[in-house]
Design a protein around this motif. Sequence first.
Motif, PDB file in Angstrom:
ATOM      1  N   THR A  89     -21.687   2.195 -32.950  1.00  0.00           N
ATOM      2  CA  THR A  89     -20.621   3.005 -32.356  1.00  0.00           C
ATOM      3  C   THR A  89     -19.337   2.797 -33.166  1.00  0.00           C
ATOM      4  O   THR A  89     -19.180   1.790 -33.861  1.00  0.00           O
ATOM      5  N   LEU A  90     -18.461   3.764 -33.065  1.00  0.00           N
ATOM      6  CA  LEU A  90     -17.125   3.659 -33.640  1.00  0.00           C
ATOM      7  C   LEU A  90     -16.114   3.905 -32.534  1.00  0.00           C
ATOM      8  O   LEU A  90     -16.358   4.729 -31.642  1.00  0.00           O
ATOM      9  N   HIS A  91     -14.989   3.209 -32.593  1.00  0.00           N
ATOM     10  CA  HIS A  91     -14.000   3.412 -31.539  1.00  0.00           C
ATOM     11  C   HIS A  91     -12.594   3.239 -32.094  1.00  0.00           C
ATOM     12  O   HIS A  91     -12.389   2.598 -33.142  1.00  0.00           O
ATOM     13  N   THR A  92     -11.657   3.818 -31.408  1.00  0.00           N
ATOM     14  CA  THR A  92     -10.240   3.639 -31.699  1.00  0.00           C
ATOM     15  C   THR A  92      -9.519   3.510 -30.362  1.00  0.00           C
ATOM     16  O   THR A  92      -9.950   4.112 -29.372  1.00  0.00           O
ATOM     17  N   SER A  93      -8.465   2.721 -30.306  1.00  0.00           N
ATOM     18  CA  SER A  93      -7.842   2.421 -29.017  1.00  0.00           C
ATOM     19  C   SER A  93      -6.318   2.410 -29.128  1.00  0.00           C
ATOM     20  O   SER A  93      -5.751   2.324 -30.232  1.00  0.00           O
TER      21      SER A  93
ATOM     22  N   VAL B 207      -2.790   2.762 -15.900  1.00  0.00           N
ATOM     23  CA  VAL B 207      -3.718   2.214 -16.884  1.00  0.00           C
ATOM     24  C   VAL B 207      -2.927   1.459 -17.943  1.00  0.00           C
ATOM     25  O   VAL B 207      -1.746   1.741 -18.203  1.00  0.00           O
ATOM     26  N   LEU B 208      -3.610   0.496 -18.562  1.00  0.00           N
ATOM     27  CA  LEU B 208      -2.961  -0.345 -19.563  1.00  0.00           C
ATOM     28  C   LEU B 208      -3.371   0.027 -20.984  1.00  0.00           C
ATOM     29  O   LEU B 208      -2.632  -0.206 -21.931  1.00  0.00           O
ATOM     30  N   SER B 209      -4.556   0.621 -21.142  1.00  0.00           N
ATOM     31  CA  SER B 209      -5.005   0.976 -22.490  1.00  0.00           C
ATOM     32  C   SER B 209      -6.007   2.114 -22.411  1.00  0.00           C
ATOM     33  O   SER B 209      -6.632   2.347 -21.366  1.00  0.00           O
ATOM     34  N   LEU B 210      -6.173   2.818 -23.532  1.00  0.00           N
ATOM     35  CA  LEU B 210      -7.170   3.876 -23.686  1.00  0.00           C
ATOM     36  C   LEU B 210      -8.028   3.573 -24.901  1.00  0.00           C
ATOM     37  O   LEU B 210      -7.539   3.064 -25.916  1.00  0.00           O
ATOM     38  N   GLN B 211      -9.301   3.900 -24.797  1.00  0.00           N
ATOM     39  CA  GLN B 211     -10.218   3.714 -25.918  1.00  0.00           C
ATOM     40  C   GLN B 211     -11.117   4.942 -26.021  1.00  0.00           C
ATOM     41  O   GLN B 211     -11.694   5.373 -25.026  1.00  0.00           O
ATOM     42  N   LEU B 212     -11.214   5.496 -27.223  1.00  0.00           N
ATOM     43  CA  LEU B 212     -12.087   6.642 -27.481  1.00  0.00           C
ATOM     44  C   LEU B 212     -13.253   6.152 -28.329  1.00  0.00           C
ATOM     45  O   LEU B 212     -13.048   5.604 -29.424  1.00  0.00           O
ATOM     46  N   VAL B 213     -14.476   6.336 -27.820  1.00  0.00           N
ATOM     47  CA  VAL B 213     -15.670   5.762 -28.442  1.00  0.00           C
ATOM     48  C   VAL B 213     -16.617   6.870 -28.867  1.00  0.00           C
ATOM     49  O   VAL B 213     -16.971   7.744 -28.063  1.00  0.00           O
ATOM     50  N   ALA B 214     -17.026   6.841 -30.120  1.00  0.00           N
ATOM     51  CA  ALA B 214     -18.059   7.744 -30.641  1.00  0.00           C
ATOM     52  C   ALA B 214     -19.374   6.978 -30.675  1.00  0.00           C
ATOM     53  O   ALA B 214     -19.494   5.966 -31.376  1.00  0.00           O
ATOM     54  N   GLY B 215     -20.354   7.441 -29.913  1.00  0.00           N
ATOM     55  CA  GLY B 215     -21.641   6.760 -29.830  1.00  0.00           C
ATOM     56  C   GLY B 215     -22.796   7.639 -30.256  1.00  0.00           C
ATOM     57  O   GLY B 215     -22.622   8.840 -30.517  1.00  0.00           O
ATOM     58  N   MET B 216     -23.992   7.038 -30.334  1.00  0.00           N
ATOM     59  CA  MET B 216     -25.208   7.743 -30.747  1.00  0.00           C
ATOM     60  C   MET B 216     -24.960   8.457 -32.075  1.00  0.00           C
ATOM     61  O   MET B 216     -25.112   9.672 -32.214  1.00  0.00           O
TER      62      MET B 216
END
Length: 386
Positions: free
Chosen positions: A227-231, A316-325
């Motif tokens: 997976t790849l993610h950015t937060s 909310v304290l943080s956001l994370q966008l995750v690219a999976g599969m």
Amino acid sequence: MFFAMVDWPRMAAHIVQQKGQISGPVIVHENGRAVEATTMLPDWQPDMPLKRARRLYEGVTFLPRDRVREQSAHTRLAHQLFYFSPRLMPLRTGCFLIQKPDMDPLAQFICSQPCLRGGAAAASEWAHLSLCGAAGGMLLRVCNGGAFLSSTPVDVLADPTGPLGPAGPEAAERLHLFGLHDLGVVKQRLSRKHLHNQFGVDLGGRIDQLVRPGRQPTVPCYTFPQTLHTSHEFDAPSSLAQPWIRRVVLRLAEHLAGALEHQSALALTLQAFIPGRGMAKDRYLSRRGLYSVSDLCRCALNLYDQLSARLAAADVLSLQLVAGMLITRAGIQQRLFTSPREAPELTRAVGLLQQRYGPQTILQVQRKESIFVEDRLAVVPLRQQA
């Protein structure tokens, strides 16, 4: 050493039934074939023509197969089973072999999930056999190998999900013709040499392995899909409804598009961390894969709207966008003929070659939507524009 096998039978049909929120029976179809049904149906044959299935089962809902959601459910099940043992190996979509699991919690988990079934034994082969006799929400455990084989009919080999696969029905029929009706008798009366002579070295060896398990495999530790993610972390807890957060989500999507490079994401997840409550998330599944900035921004904003509607009263304290599969992007061959008037000499030459040597002389690549690399490209004869 102890093994457990966990399976989600009829997974393809159950997935689309859950997606459509349909209470009645469902048949899932793909490429003009009826693939699977959520329940046992009279005269059912796997991969029967779709037209025939519609005639036979008029009261059943027909829905297209969704391989992306199947793969997502498979990954989620792997995460759940990993809790009981890291030594986890997928055998097919929705089916896993587990080495040295924590048995009591695993049994409780399976019994709480009516869609799952399981088998457990000291040998992986016996775990597979016991799995075939388990109903939904049940884990069958083998404690006495000899008694288990004597109580297991050879008909279990004919199970499509059984250890012999497509060769199972014929093997079960021949064993019945020999007057052998349970695996305990097969073990007593047929040696390894007899099985090789009657069924061939390959199939005979597999049957012998079932009744006389030998050295057991070491199941490797499971590796989850990449997976790849950015937060983005806020300076203080903030409401998602604030307009400046939309710009944060867009930046996350742009950064993720740059990180993907040559890959596409079949799943996009937006996660928000709420102090004191943990993580809340919404997910989007794509059939063709996401990689462009525009697609990722559009889907990320849709997820943000859904999440902010659910968390209207929360900070909310943080956001994370995750690219999976993640999958490798399929390449596309450029069209040889972009208009009837372009390169007339080349058009005539290709036409003469195909006329003389057949349409297979010159081929072109076409893209197909699939989560499997080997199915994403098809090579077909080149057809010129009229």
